[in-house]
Design a protein around this motif. Structure first.
Motif, PDB file in Angstrom:
ATOM      1  N   ALA A 277       4.295 -12.649  89.608  1.00 10.43           N
ATOM      2  CA  ALA A 277       5.180 -13.497  90.412  1.00 10.43           C
ATOM      3  C   ALA A 277       6.503 -12.809  90.712  1.00 10.43           C
ATOM      4  N   GLU A 278       6.991 -12.024  89.768  1.00 10.82           N
ATOM      5  CA  GLU A 278       8.265 -11.332  89.984  1.00 10.82           C
ATOM      6  C   GLU A 278       8.133 -10.264  91.064  1.00 10.82           C
ATOM      7  N   ARG A 279       6.994  -9.558  91.089  1.00  9.07           N
ATOM      8  CA  ARG A 279       6.764  -8.563  92.149  1.00  9.07           C
ATOM      9  C   ARG A 279       6.707  -9.231  93.512  1.00  9.07           C
ATOM     10  N   VAL A 280       6.021 -10.363  93.590  1.00  2.40           N
ATOM     11  CA  VAL A 280       5.913 -11.082  94.849  1.00  2.40           C
ATOM     12  C   VAL A 280       7.288 -11.542  95.315  1.00  2.40           C
ATOM     13  N   GLU A 281       8.090 -12.064  94.402  1.00  8.09           N
ATOM     14  CA  GLU A 281       9.408 -12.568  94.771  1.00  8.09           C
ATOM     15  C   GLU A 281      10.317 -11.429  95.251  1.00  8.09           C
ATOM     16  N   ARG A 282      10.256 -10.281  94.578  1.00  6.62           N
ATOM     17  CA  ARG A 282      11.085  -9.148  95.004  1.00  6.62           C
ATOM     18  C   ARG A 282      10.669  -8.662  96.392  1.00  6.62           C
ATOM     19  N   ALA A 283       9.353  -8.561  96.598  1.00  5.40           N
ATOM     20  CA  ALA A 283       8.871  -8.107  97.901  1.00  5.40           C
ATOM     21  C   ALA A 283       9.205  -9.112  98.996  1.00  5.40           C
ATOM     22  N   LEU A 284       9.082 -10.387  98.678  1.00  2.00           N
ATOM     23  CA  LEU A 284       9.404 -11.435  99.642  1.00  2.00           C
ATOM     24  C   LEU A 284      10.872 -11.389 100.014  1.00  2.00           C
ATOM     25  N   ALA A 285      11.734 -11.212  99.015  1.00  2.00           N
ATOM     26  CA  ALA A 285      13.165 -11.116  99.292  1.00  2.00           C
ATOM     27  C   ALA A 285      13.467  -9.941 100.212  1.00  2.00           C
ATOM     28  N   GLY A 286      12.762  -8.819 100.009  1.00  2.00           N
ATOM     29  CA  GLY A 286      12.964  -7.671 100.878  1.00  2.00           C
ATOM     30  C   GLY A 286      12.508  -7.931 102.301  1.00  2.00           C
TER      31      GLY A 286
END
Length: 290
Positions: free
Chosen positions: A250-259
């Motif tokens: 979930a943290e990877r998804v959130e970081r990528a989404l923020a980018g």
């Protein structure tokens, strides 16, 4: 090996250069791959091919290019398309921001017309020196060197002049294609292929190319572990109206989404719905953040 740029070329150097260029051109006319964008001078079709080919294999690009041109046959058609549809059609080609910049460039062309030289093309969004030179050469016949990594490699190994000096004034577009073809199929980074190279008799590096060793196994990042992979999965999910990836951390998804939001490709509404940025209201689908 590199040519000595500190001295003027001798008559023998110029003769060798001309003979090598003629040999490569002859080889290209006999052996060139039959790629569809080589059969057109339409600047839009050529621009689409060049943008798609950035870090994507030719075999994957051919069917995607043909489908793209069928769906949006002109710069004006792409400029008028929904951003959501454009990103959806780009899924799988990587670096989705390229699709956004391509559409932005086509919007300018639809409004102002095509620049007909490399200098003017470079002012379009996402069009760098190589792409500008390629379109100017292949579509408009400008005598400008289209210098990509393949062309640089050919020039350095031949040691007969810079990419600009190798460019024949009477057929620059064919030479640009030929030099790229030679670097992509024979004189490659990890396989010089000297015994098959049409320029072998004139090449300063023939049978003496030093190939750098590959990185040790396990030291290179797997594509599936990269942020680029996660970004691609998110864009695919949003454009297809499916759930965001739930098989990834979930943290990877959130970081990528923020980018993706920061880069202007996606937007996150107040109700937590993720949508393609730049689309007309009501025309694009979205997906709630988990």
């Amino acid at each position: 090996m590199r040519a000595d740029a500190s001295r003027a070329p001798s008559l023998d150097d110029l003769r060798r250069r001309d003979e090598a260029v003629a040999a490569v051109l002859g080889w290209y006319r006999r052996a060139a791959r039959n790629l569809p964008w080589r059969r057109t001078r339409d600047p839009y079709a050529i621009l689409v091919s060049e943008v798609m080919l950035q870090q994507t294999q030719v075999a994957r690009v051919v069917p995607r290019w043909e489908a793209w041109l069928e769906r949006w046959p002109t710069a004006a058609a792409l400029a008028d398309a929904e951003r959501h549809d454009v990103l959806g059609a780009w899924v799988g080609l990587g670096y989705n921001s390229r699709a956004v910049r391509l559409q932005d460039a086509c919007a300018i062309v639809a409004r102002d017309g095509w620049p007909t030289d490399a200098a003017g093309l470079r002012r379009l969004p996402g069009v760098g020196p190589y792409t500008a030179a390629a379109v100017a050469s292949f579509a408009f016949g400008e005598a400008v060197a289209a210098v990509d990594t393949n062309v640089v490699r050919i020039s350095e190994r031949l040691a007969l002049g810079t990419p600009e000096e190798l460019l024949p004034p009477d057929d620059p577009a064919t030479w640009n294609q030929a030099a790229m073809e030679l670097g992509a199929t024979i004189c490659r980074a990890r396989d010089a292929g000297c015994e098959r190279c049409p320029a072998e008799p004139w090449c300063a590096s023939a049978h003496a190319v030093e190939i750098r060793p590959r990185a040790a196994p396990g030291t290179r990042e797997r594509f599936e572990d990269s942020t680029r992979y996660v970004r691609g999965r998110i864009v695919a999910a949003v454009t297809q109206g499916g759930p965001l990836p739930d098989d990834l951390d979930a943290e990877r998804v959130e970081r990528a989404l923020a980018g993706l939001v920061r880069d202007g490709l996606l937007r996150r509404d107040q109700d937590g719905v993720v949508r393609v940025a730049g689309g007309r209201e009501g025309a694009d689908s979205g997906q709630a953040v988990r």
